[in-house]
Design a protein around this motif. Structure first.
Motif, short mmCIF file in Angstrom:
data_model
loop_
_atom_site.label_atom_id
_atom_site.label_comp_id
_atom_site.label_asym_id
_atom_site.label_seq_id
_atom_site.Cartn_x
_atom_site.Cartn_y
_atom_site.Cartn_z
N ALA A 62 -36.35 80.32 -51.87
CA ALA A 62 -36.36 80.41 -50.41
C ALA A 62 -37.64 79.84 -49.83
CB ALA A 62 -36.19 81.87 -49.98
N THR A 63 -37.58 79.47 -48.56
CA THR A 63 -38.76 78.95 -47.88
C THR A 63 -39.74 80.08 -47.62
OG1 THR A 63 -37.81 79.29 -45.68
CG2 THR A 63 -37.37 77.18 -46.76
N ILE A 64 -40.97 79.73 -47.25
CA ILE A 64 -42.01 80.73 -47.05
C ILE A 64 -41.64 81.69 -45.92
CG2 ILE A 64 -43.28 79.20 -45.51
CD1 ILE A 64 -44.72 81.85 -47.94
N THR A 65 -40.97 81.17 -44.87
CA THR A 65 -40.57 82.04 -43.75
C THR A 65 -39.56 83.07 -44.21
OG1 THR A 65 -40.97 80.25 -42.18
CG2 THR A 65 -39.60 82.08 -41.43
N VAL A 66 -38.55 82.64 -44.95
CA VAL A 66 -37.53 83.57 -45.44
C VAL A 66 -38.14 84.54 -46.43
CG1 VAL A 66 -35.31 83.75 -46.60
CG2 VAL A 66 -35.74 81.84 -45.05
N LYS A 67 -39.07 84.08 -47.24
CA LYS A 67 -39.74 85.00 -48.18
C LYS A 67 -40.50 86.08 -47.43
CE LYS A 67 -40.31 81.89 -52.12
NZ LYS A 67 -41.27 81.11 -52.94
N PHE A 112 -31.66 92.69 -37.36
CA PHE A 112 -32.02 91.49 -36.60
C PHE A 112 -33.09 90.67 -37.31
CE2 PHE A 112 -30.44 94.53 -33.45
CZ PHE A 112 -29.43 93.78 -32.88
N ILE A 113 -34.02 91.35 -37.97
CA ILE A 113 -35.02 90.63 -38.76
C ILE A 113 -34.33 89.89 -39.91
CG2 ILE A 113 -37.04 90.88 -40.25
CD1 ILE A 113 -37.84 93.29 -38.55
N GLY A 114 -33.39 90.58 -40.57
CA GLY A 114 -32.64 89.91 -41.64
C GLY A 114 -31.82 88.76 -41.11
N LEU A 115 -31.23 88.92 -39.93
CA LEU A 115 -30.45 87.83 -39.34
C LEU A 115 -31.33 86.64 -39.01
CD1 LEU A 115 -27.71 86.88 -38.29
CD2 LEU A 115 -28.27 87.94 -36.09
N PHE A 116 -32.54 86.90 -38.55
CA PHE A 116 -33.47 85.79 -38.29
C PHE A 116 -33.74 85.01 -39.57
CE2 PHE A 116 -37.92 84.43 -38.63
CZ PHE A 116 -37.94 83.42 -37.68
N GLY A 117 -33.97 85.76 -40.69
CA GLY A 117 -34.20 85.07 -41.96
C GLY A 117 -32.99 84.27 -42.38
N THR A 118 -31.79 84.78 -42.14
CA THR A 118 -30.57 84.06 -42.49
C THR A 118 -30.42 82.79 -41.66
OG1 THR A 118 -29.43 86.06 -43.22
CG2 THR A 118 -28.05 84.19 -42.54
N VAL A 125 -39.81 87.24 -44.45
CA VAL A 125 -38.80 88.15 -43.89
C VAL A 125 -38.32 89.11 -44.97
CG1 VAL A 125 -36.46 88.27 -42.97
CG2 VAL A 125 -38.08 86.61 -42.04
N MET A 126 -38.01 88.59 -46.14
CA MET A 126 -37.54 89.44 -47.23
C MET A 126 -38.61 90.46 -47.62
SD MET A 126 -35.61 86.78 -49.77
CE MET A 126 -34.21 85.77 -49.25
N PHE A 127 -39.84 90.02 -47.70
CA PHE A 127 -40.93 90.92 -48.07
C PHE A 127 -41.09 92.03 -47.03
CE2 PHE A 127 -45.44 92.14 -47.97
CZ PHE A 127 -45.59 92.59 -49.28
N MET A 128 -41.01 91.69 -45.75
CA MET A 128 -41.11 92.70 -44.70
C MET A 128 -39.99 93.73 -44.82
SD MET A 128 -42.07 90.35 -41.39
CE MET A 128 -41.59 91.67 -40.29
N LEU A 129 -38.78 93.27 -45.10
CA LEU A 129 -37.64 94.18 -45.20
C LEU A 129 -37.75 95.07 -46.43
CD1 LEU A 129 -34.80 91.73 -44.14
CD2 LEU A 129 -35.74 93.62 -42.81
N ILE A 130 -38.21 94.51 -47.54
CA ILE A 130 -38.40 95.31 -48.75
C ILE A 130 -39.47 96.38 -48.51
CG2 ILE A 130 -39.19 95.26 -51.14
CD1 ILE A 130 -37.91 92.46 -51.35
#
Length: 231
Positions: A23-28, A147-153, A30-35
């Motif tokens: 994944a790109t740094i932005t998506v990473k 919504f944060i996950g949707l932004f990453g998607t 987002v994933m890190f924030m959600l985890i």
């Protein structure tokens, strides 16, 4: 699928770790924030569950002592003016004000019942604040994580389409990895939000019941003191 692209699709690693690594740094981020939000939520849930169970046990033990028939002055001497239990603190606040309201000649200073009620109300408010501390974070996670996950998607799909355009190839072996990486963010958002919403509702209801018990005890205690005043 184009038969020629089948070996390419089979060679792609679709494990969660592999998707995260690609994944790109932005998506990473987002994933890190959600985890992180999910772990923090579960820490609050476990801590509150243990804390509420301890508070209920303390309240039950104090109720048995309070209604045992032991004189209130003796009970107050046993627990002291600054006890550790929540119910004991409410009782101590009322008893402390009760004793302060007596003059040297034994008469009560006017307005004593109102001051006793206010003292116990302040103690209840402090205990309610302790019970609800951290629960608001669960509501925040439950409302914002999807919504944060949707932004990453959305961001991941955008990059996937950019890669498709650069490769000028629309077969599934090229499209699928990027889409899969993007959808992981939405899955993590739901994984963080669903438990947060469920336990926010449960913990809020438990807190309301505990505080309601404190308020009922304060009313009963005030009634007992009122009888003593009348007598």
């Amino acid at each position: 699928m184009d038969p020629a692209s089948l070996p390419m699709a089979q060679d792609v690693d679709f494990s969660v770790l592999a998707l995260f690594a690609r994944a790109t740094i932005t998506v990473k981020l987002v994933m890190f924030m959600l985890i992180l939000a999910s772990f923090w939520s579960w820490a609050i849930i476990i801590q509150k569950h243990i804390g509420f169970r301890r508070v209920r046990a303390e309240s039950e033990a104090f109720d048995r002592a309070f209604w045992s028939g032991e004189p209130l002055d003796e009970l107050f001497e046993q627990i002291g003016p600054d006890p550790s239990g929540a119910s004991e603190r409410i009782f101590a606040a009322g008893m402390t004000e009760w004793r302060r309201s007596h003059r040297d000649d034994g008469d009560l200073i006017p307005g004593a019942p109102a001051r006793i009620d206010r003292s116990m109300d302040v103690a209840i408010a402090k205990q309610a604040d302790k019970l609800n501390r951290g629960i608001g974070f669960l509501a925040t996670v439950g409302s914002t994580a999807p919504f944060i996950g949707l932004f990453g998607t959305v961001w991941g799909i955008k990059n996937a389409f950019e890669q498709i355009a650069a490769a000028q190839n629309t077969n599934l072996a090229v499209v699928a990895p990027g889409i899969a990486e993007a959808l992981i963010a939405t899955a993590l958002g739901l994984l963080a939000a669903i438990p947060a919403v469920i336990f926010y509702n449960k913990l809020s209801a438990d807190s309301d019941r505990i505080v309601g018990g404190y308020e009922s005890f304060a009313d009963e205690f005030a009634t007992i003191l009122s009888r003593q005043l009348d007598s």
